[in-house]
Scaffold this motif. Structure first.
Motif, PDB file in Angstrom:
ATOM      1  N   SER A   1      48.370  79.875   6.383  1.00 54.79           N
ATOM      2  CA  SER A   1      48.836  80.307   7.938  1.00 54.79           C
ATOM      3  C   SER A   1      49.927  79.561   8.403  1.00 54.79           C
ATOM      4  N   ASN A   2      50.797  80.354   8.930  1.00 51.24           N
ATOM      5  CA  ASN A   2      51.913  79.502   9.455  1.00 51.24           C
ATOM      6  C   ASN A   2      51.678  78.468  10.613  1.00 51.24           C
ATOM      7  N   ASN A   3      50.427  78.673  11.358  1.00 50.30           N
ATOM      8  CA  ASN A   3      49.992  77.733  12.337  1.00 50.30           C
ATOM      9  C   ASN A   3      48.616  77.334  11.988  1.00 50.30           C
ATOM     10  N   PRO A   4      48.566  75.952  11.924  1.00 52.75           N
ATOM     11  CA  PRO A   4      46.913  75.411  11.597  1.00 52.75           C
ATOM     12  C   PRO A   4      46.031  76.058  12.290  1.00 52.75           C
ATOM     13  N   LEU A   5      44.749  76.228  11.352  1.00 55.32           N
ATOM     14  CA  LEU A   5      43.493  76.835  11.885  1.00 55.32           C
ATOM     15  C   LEU A   5      42.748  75.589  12.401  1.00 55.32           C
ATOM     16  N   PRO A   6      41.747  76.019  13.336  1.00 58.81           N
ATOM     17  CA  PRO A   6      40.976  74.674  13.922  1.00 58.81           C
ATOM     18  C   PRO A   6      40.226  73.548  12.927  1.00 58.81           C
ATOM     19  N   TYR A   7      39.980  74.230  11.761  1.00 57.64           N
ATOM     20  CA  TYR A   7      39.278  73.265  10.862  1.00 57.64           C
ATOM     21  C   TYR A   7      40.076  72.579   9.965  1.00 57.64           C
ATOM     22  N   GLU A   8      41.564  72.591   9.949  1.00 60.16           N
ATOM     23  CA  GLU A   8      42.264  71.847   9.095  1.00 60.16           C
ATOM     24  C   GLU A   8      42.186  70.426   9.596  1.00 60.16           C
ATOM     25  N   LEU A   9      42.254  69.453   8.648  1.00 59.91           N
ATOM     26  CA  LEU A   9      42.170  68.065   8.998  1.00 59.91           C
ATOM     27  C   LEU A   9      43.658  67.498   8.932  1.00 59.91           C
ATOM     28  N   HIS A  10      44.552  67.989   8.869  1.00 56.11           N
ATOM     29  CA  HIS A  10      45.787  67.611   8.753  1.00 56.11           C
ATOM     30  C   HIS A  10      46.964  68.260   9.439  1.00 56.11           C
ATOM     31  N   LYS A  11      46.613  68.582  10.603  1.00 59.22           N
ATOM     32  CA  LYS A  11      47.475  69.693  11.565  1.00 59.22           C
ATOM     33  C   LYS A  11      48.832  69.224  11.535  1.00 59.22           C
ATOM     34  N   ASP A  12      49.254  67.708  11.557  1.00 58.63           N
ATOM     35  CA  ASP A  12      50.453  67.359  12.039  1.00 58.63           C
ATOM     36  C   ASP A  12      51.379  67.223  10.537  1.00 58.63           C
ATOM     37  N   LEU A  13      51.133  67.812   9.478  1.00 59.13           N
ATOM     38  CA  LEU A  13      51.963  67.959   8.388  1.00 59.13           C
ATOM     39  C   LEU A  13      52.645  69.337   8.487  1.00 59.13           C
ATOM     40  N   LYS A  14      53.948  69.018   7.764  1.00 62.49           N
ATOM     41  CA  LYS A  14      54.862  70.074   7.738  1.00 62.49           C
ATOM     42  C   LYS A  14      54.099  71.450   7.261  1.00 62.49           C
ATOM     43  N   ARG A  15      54.863  72.754   7.690  1.00 63.49           N
ATOM     44  CA  ARG A  15      53.996  73.897   7.082  1.00 63.49           C
ATOM     45  C   ARG A  15      55.569  74.798   6.903  1.00 63.49           C
ATOM     46  N   PRO A  16      55.827  74.363   5.542  1.00 67.66           N
ATOM     47  CA  PRO A  16      57.011  75.154   4.992  1.00 67.66           C
ATOM     48  C   PRO A  16      56.980  76.570   4.577  1.00 67.66           C
ATOM     49  N   ASP A  17      57.730  77.164   3.911  1.00 65.32           N
ATOM     50  CA  ASP A  17      57.471  78.460   3.330  1.00 65.32           C
ATOM     51  C   ASP A  17      56.511  78.302   1.803  1.00 65.32           C
ATOM     52  N   ILE A  18      56.900  77.181   1.309  1.00 69.43           N
ATOM     53  CA  ILE A  18      56.145  76.864  -0.018  1.00 69.43           C
ATOM     54  C   ILE A  18      55.485  75.497   0.002  1.00 69.43           C
ATOM     55  N   CYS A  19      54.210  75.222  -0.104  1.00 72.13           N
ATOM     56  CA  CYS A  19      53.729  73.867  -0.358  1.00 72.13           C
ATOM     57  C   CYS A  19      53.634  73.761  -1.658  1.00 72.13           C
ATOM     58  N   ILE A  20      53.882  72.724  -2.163  1.00 72.91           N
ATOM     59  CA  ILE A  20      53.628  72.093  -3.794  1.00 72.91           C
ATOM     60  C   ILE A  20      52.695  71.283  -3.740  1.00 72.91           C
ATOM     61  N   GLY A  21      51.376  71.427  -4.261  1.00 74.00           N
ATOM     62  CA  GLY A  21      50.376  70.492  -4.230  1.00 74.00           C
ATOM     63  C   GLY A  21      50.226  69.727  -5.661  1.00 74.00           C
ATOM     64  N   ILE A  22      50.383  68.403  -5.973  1.00 75.61           N
ATOM     65  CA  ILE A  22      50.478  68.027  -6.937  1.00 75.61           C
ATOM     66  C   ILE A  22      49.460  66.590  -6.962  1.00 75.61           C
ATOM     67  N   GLU A  23      48.784  66.289  -8.411  1.00 76.77           N
ATOM     68  CA  GLU A  23      48.313  65.242  -8.739  1.00 76.77           C
ATOM     69  C   GLU A  23      49.102  64.268  -9.527  1.00 76.77           C
ATOM     70  N   ASP A  24      49.504  63.298  -9.259  1.00 75.99           N
ATOM     71  CA  ASP A  24      50.606  62.471 -10.083  1.00 75.99           C
ATOM     72  C   ASP A  24      49.963  62.278 -11.481  1.00 75.99           C
ATOM     73  N   TYR A  25      48.702  62.297 -11.879  1.00 79.16           N
ATOM     74  CA  TYR A  25      48.316  62.200 -13.177  1.00 79.16           C
ATOM     75  C   TYR A  25      48.977  63.254 -14.053  1.00 79.16           C
ATOM     76  N   HIS A  26      48.737  64.639 -13.448  1.00 78.16           N
ATOM     77  CA  HIS A  26      49.057  65.724 -14.055  1.00 78.16           C
ATOM     78  C   HIS A  26      50.424  66.380 -13.856  1.00 78.16           C
ATOM     79  N   SER A  27      51.193  65.476 -13.237  1.00 80.87           N
ATOM     80  CA  SER A  27      52.713  66.162 -13.028  1.00 80.87           C
ATOM     81  C   SER A  27      53.613  65.333 -13.675  1.00 80.87           C
TER      82      SER A  27
END
Length: 230
Positions: free
Chosen positions: A141-167
């Protein structure tokens, strides 16, 4: 490089035999409809249709995350356990309790079977002698939902989630290049962090590279007609 596409949150289905665990069917389906990753099933079908991903390598969990969230760690290290939203949700997106899990072991059979399939499919592809790219597909969602633990982080068009070991830098730069080519904004590990890698290979096998591809639901509305909840 072979590709496996994982879409764990496409469904709103809760098996009827487990609906009595919830405070009401309405509460269960409200949460399921709020938290489904709208559009990801459509994207998965499109990638298979266009032969960018082999049909057998598009792994889609057929049940709602509100029933069993196969994306979570089934261990004490899962940070969402503390708000009742680990593998087996007891609380809704608004942090209200909606469920008493009466038979956790039986429900976790769904979790274990799904992860068995993930590991099996990875082994099948790696046995061909090629490296493997594991893509974990989500929307947010473009706006954080109540359950989200990291509401202060950016909310761009695309989030790329990575683990350093597998990247690696080459992979990340390629993803960013294609995102920017279409004029979208991006962030790495914001607002969601990391990437699921099947357990037999997580932090163990460098032949598997992977990333989480999180698409803002406002973007998905333009692609396939799903409008954001806000």
């Amino acid at each position: 490089m072979n590709v496996i596409l994982h879409a764990p949150h496409t469904s709103t289905v809760i098996p009827e035999e487990y609906l009595s665990d919830y405070t009401s069917p309405e509460d269960a389906f409200d949460c399921a409809n709020k938290m489904v990753d709208h559009g990801t099933g459509y994207i998965a079908e499109m990638l298979v249709r266009d032969e960018l991903v082999k049909k057998d390598n598009a792994l889609i969990f057929p049940y709602s995350r509100v029933f069993c969230d196969v994306e979570r760690f089934d261990s004490e290290e899962e940070e969402m356990n503390k708000i009742g939203m680990g593998v087996l949700y007891t609380h809704s997106y608004n942090l209200i309790k909606i469920r008493e899990v009466r038979n956790p072991d039986r429900i976790k059979d769904y979790y274990n079977e799904h992860h068995r399939l993930l590991n099996e499919r990875c082994k099948h592809e790696l046995d061909k002698g090629e490296d493997l790219l594991f893509v974990d597909l989500h929307s947010f969602s473009n706006n954080p939902l109540p359950y989200e633990l990291h509401k202060d982080l950016k909310r761009p068009d695309i989030c790329i989630g990575i683990e350093d070991y597998h990247s690696n830098e080459k992979m990340i730069n390629s993803i960013i290049y294609h995102i920017e080519k279409y004029g979208y904004t991006w962030s790495i590990n914001e607002p969601f962090i990391g990437c699921l890698i099947p357990s037999d290979y997580y932090l163990k096998d460098l032949r598997i590279k992977g990333f989480m591809f999180e698409i803002n639901k406002n973007i998905l509305y333009n692609i396939c007609g799903y409008r954001d909840w806000e």
